[in-house]
Scaffold this active site. Structure first.
Site, PDB file in Angstrom:
ATOM      1  N   HIS A  53     -15.828  13.199  11.922  1.00 30.21           N
ATOM      2  CA  HIS A  53     -16.121  14.404  11.147  1.00 30.21           C
ATOM      3  C   HIS A  53     -16.533  15.545  12.063  1.00 30.21           C
ATOM      4  CE1 HIS A  53     -16.851  12.926   6.763  1.00 30.21           C
ATOM      5  NE2 HIS A  53     -15.748  13.613   6.858  1.00 30.21           N
TER       6      HIS A  53
ATOM      7  N   GLU B 254       3.107   6.700   9.829  1.00 29.41           N
ATOM      8  CA  GLU B 254       1.702   6.393  10.089  1.00 29.41           C
ATOM      9  C   GLU B 254       1.494   4.917  10.411  1.00 29.41           C
ATOM     10  OE1 GLU B 254      -0.767   8.872   6.976  1.00 29.41           O
ATOM     11  OE2 GLU B 254       1.179   8.312   6.142  1.00 29.41           O
TER      12      GLU B 254
ATOM     13  N   ASP C 106      -3.745   7.984  11.528  1.00 25.08           N
ATOM     14  CA  ASP C 106      -3.524   6.634  11.010  1.00 25.08           C
ATOM     15  C   ASP C 106      -2.646   5.808  11.940  1.00 25.08           C
ATOM     16  OD1 ASP C 106      -4.967   5.974   8.675  1.00 25.08           O
ATOM     17  OD2 ASP C 106      -3.775   7.373   7.498  1.00 25.08           O
TER      18      ASP C 106
ATOM     19  N   CYS D 236       1.548  15.906  12.555  1.00 26.08           N
ATOM     20  CA  CYS D 236       0.572  16.623  11.740  1.00 26.08           C
ATOM     21  C   CYS D 236      -0.820  16.014  11.837  1.00 26.08           C
ATOM     22  CB  CYS D 236       1.023  16.684  10.278  1.00 26.08           C
ATOM     23  SG  CYS D 236       1.213  15.071   9.489  1.00 26.08           S
TER      24      CYS D 236
END
Length: 553
Positions: free
Chosen positions: A183, A410, A434, A481
């Site tokens: 985060h 992913e 991922d 991305c």
């Protein structure tokens, strides 16, 4: 002295250290002198006040931070947690102790479940601290405010702290814990904040120590020499000049185009993305329409939001990911079954197939939105692992009016059979967060394995290269991305591996654009080979830095 970690972006900052205070201690187990009813009133009021404070912080912060803080506000207001606190208070505990035990119980339960739930468990600790600080009548443990610019050193930052940092005071952030997809890293990148995370020895720094925080070199320089300070100041001035330069399309020095796109979580960020130079959208996350709801939004409700997004990018590519439910985003109307390992369960395209009406409505809404605008809409499915899943999604998307249907890569499975996947899908976009998690068998949200969650690892890069080669052979675009696209040097390596576009937080676009302009295609391929030949992530970074300094063959 140089301390090493993982830089976020390429920024540099100089300033004095100020360490973040340790969290509140565990409250006493002594019984309360107050009546149980009085204690419960205190506890209930503290929970409500904390929820209101977090919601207000979210409204102020906006962007990704708003979603994170609103989720924390919901935790403080959660009726089941409130009941746990009340039960403990009625048994004689103080409100402080009851809050501590109730939140700790939930934290331990969720930590064992991994994925999204483990992330929520970390947030529970922060909410617990804030509720107990309110009860004690003291400021919540958080970022100091000395009245002058400083470098914040912390074990880690809570989402609430990161989201509301005063950038007029906080020149940079250094954390002991965390990785490139934590985060702290994600929100720091969104706020263009200089940060180096995962600096194991950062706690050796003392308040007042002058340091250079160099995210581009993954270092924190303690007690810098005059020469080191001069070099840092020169590079800071260079970055300022780059940021002020006219915005141009992304490209290599030889003119090879590399479109630089934006990752967006709602249409609210579209105007800012355009201002920062986004050439379109490489990942539009649609979860904001579905989360915190007990039913899926209607076709009309979705269409209006998609139109708002597409109208911001006339004539430009906009890649929309259909609902990525499950694992870190459980939704009762898609899949409400308890799963022992949700990251490996019914998520992404698997969950959508189990709730096909939800997928059909979303694709219908997207097709209608495209018909009303001039944007170049592309739609992709998340978490595809097989050719059969690719065919299912592409056929359904085309049936419902979507012209360009692709997939997210992913999983290692999708990367290894990318040639067969791209025989059906019209494009691929690699979600490196991922892909790294599944390749390294390391939960992307678990701090204890954050060191393995690094897209520089040659195993991850080799899989990206497989997809890039398959795209080139099929004549189809391959984007990235995930957070890897926002790393200025790794972005060059990705292009060398065959990636044709990069999508990132809009604030990272200027640094990535400047980095790409320093290399031609031959350079990019040379750097990619150097990274692939390394043994691990740190070695790959170092090998590429050495190759940058070496003359081209």
């Amino acid at each position: 002295m140089q301390l090493r970690g993982t830089g976020v972006g390429a920024g540099i900052a100089i300033g004095p250290v100020l360490r973040m205070a340790d969290p509140l201690p565990e409250p006493s187990e002594l019984t309360s002198d107050r009546s149980p009813q009085d204690e419960w009133v205190r506890g209930r009021e503290a929970l409500a006040a904390t929820a209101a404070d977090l919601a207000a912080r979210g409204a102020t912060a906006g962007g990704t931070a708003k979603d994170v803080l609103e989720a924390q506000a919901l935790m403080a207001a959660d009726p089941s947690l409130g009941t746990e606190v009340e039960n403990r208070v009625m048994a004689g505990a103080t409100a402080e102790r009851a809050v501590f035990e109730a939140f700790a119980g939930y934290r331990d339960l969720l930590t064992g479940m991994g994925g999204y739930l483990a992330e929520r468990a970390a947030d529970l600790d922060d909410v617990s601290q804030r509720v107990r600080a309110h009860l004690a009548g003291v400021p919540a443990p958080g970022v100091p405010s000395p009245g002058h610019p400083f470098v914040l050193v912390a074990r880690d930052l809570s989402p609430a702290d990161t989201a509301t940092l005063d950038l007029a005071q906080v020149s940079a952030v250094v954390t002991v814990d965390g990785g490139p997809t934590s985060h702290t890293a994600i929100l720091a990148r969104e706020k263009s904040l200089v940060a180096v995370v995962g600096v194991a020895s950062a706690w050796s720094l003392a308040d007042g120590d002058r340091v250079i925080v160099d995210a581009g070199r993954d270092t924190v320089v303690a007690a810098p020499t005059p020469d080191e300070l001069t070099d840092a100041e020169h590079r800071i001035a260079e970055r300022a000049a780059t940021a002020a330069a006219p915005i141009e399309p992304g490209r290599l020095s030889d003119g090879t185009p590399v479109p630089l796109l934006a990752n967006l979580g709602s249409a609210d960020g579209a105007a800012e993305a355009v201002r920062l130079g986004a050439e379109g959208v490489g990942l539009f996350r649609t979860e904001f329409l579905f989360l915190d709801a007990d039913r899926a939004p209607t076709v009309d409700e979705q269409r209006s939001e998609y139109v708002r997004l597409l109208e911001a990018f006339p004539g430009r590519k906009v890649v929309v990911r259909v609902l990525d439910a499950g694992a870190d985003k459980p939704l009762s109307f898609v899949n409400d079954d308890a799963e022992p390992n949700p990251a490996l369960g019914l998520r992404g395209i698997r969950a959508l197939r189990a709730a096909e009406p939800v997928l059909r409505d979303q694709l219908t809404a997207l097709a209608q939105a495209e018909a009303e605008t001039s944007a170049e809409l592309q739609v992709m499915a998340p978490m595809v692992a097989t050719v059969e899943e690719t065919r299912y999604f592409a056929d359904l998307a085309h049936e419902l009016g979507i012209r360009v249907a692709g997939v997210m890569v992913e999983t290692p499975a999708a990367a290894l059979i990318a040639d067969r996947v791209l025989a059906i899908a019209e494009f691929a976009s690699i979600g490196t967060n991922d892909l790294t998690q599944y390749t390294m068998a390391a939960d992307r949200l678990l701090g204890t394995v954050a060191g393995l969650q690094d897209p520089w690892h040659p195993a991850v890069l080799r899989l990206i290269g497989e997809v890039g080669a398959a795209g080139a052979k099929a004549g189809k675009s391959v984007g990235v991305c995930g957070e890897a696209a926002a790393d200025p040097l790794l972005a060059v390596v990705l292009v060398g591996l065959g990636v044709t576009s990069l999508s990132m937080s809009p604030s990272a676009i200027a640094d990535v654009r400047a980095s790409l302009l320093g290399y031609d295609r031959a350079d990019a391929e040379r750097l990619a080979r150097a990274a692939l030949a390394a043994e691990g992530a740190a070695e790959a970074r170092q090998a590429v830095r050495i190759a940058v300094e070496a003359p081209s063959a």
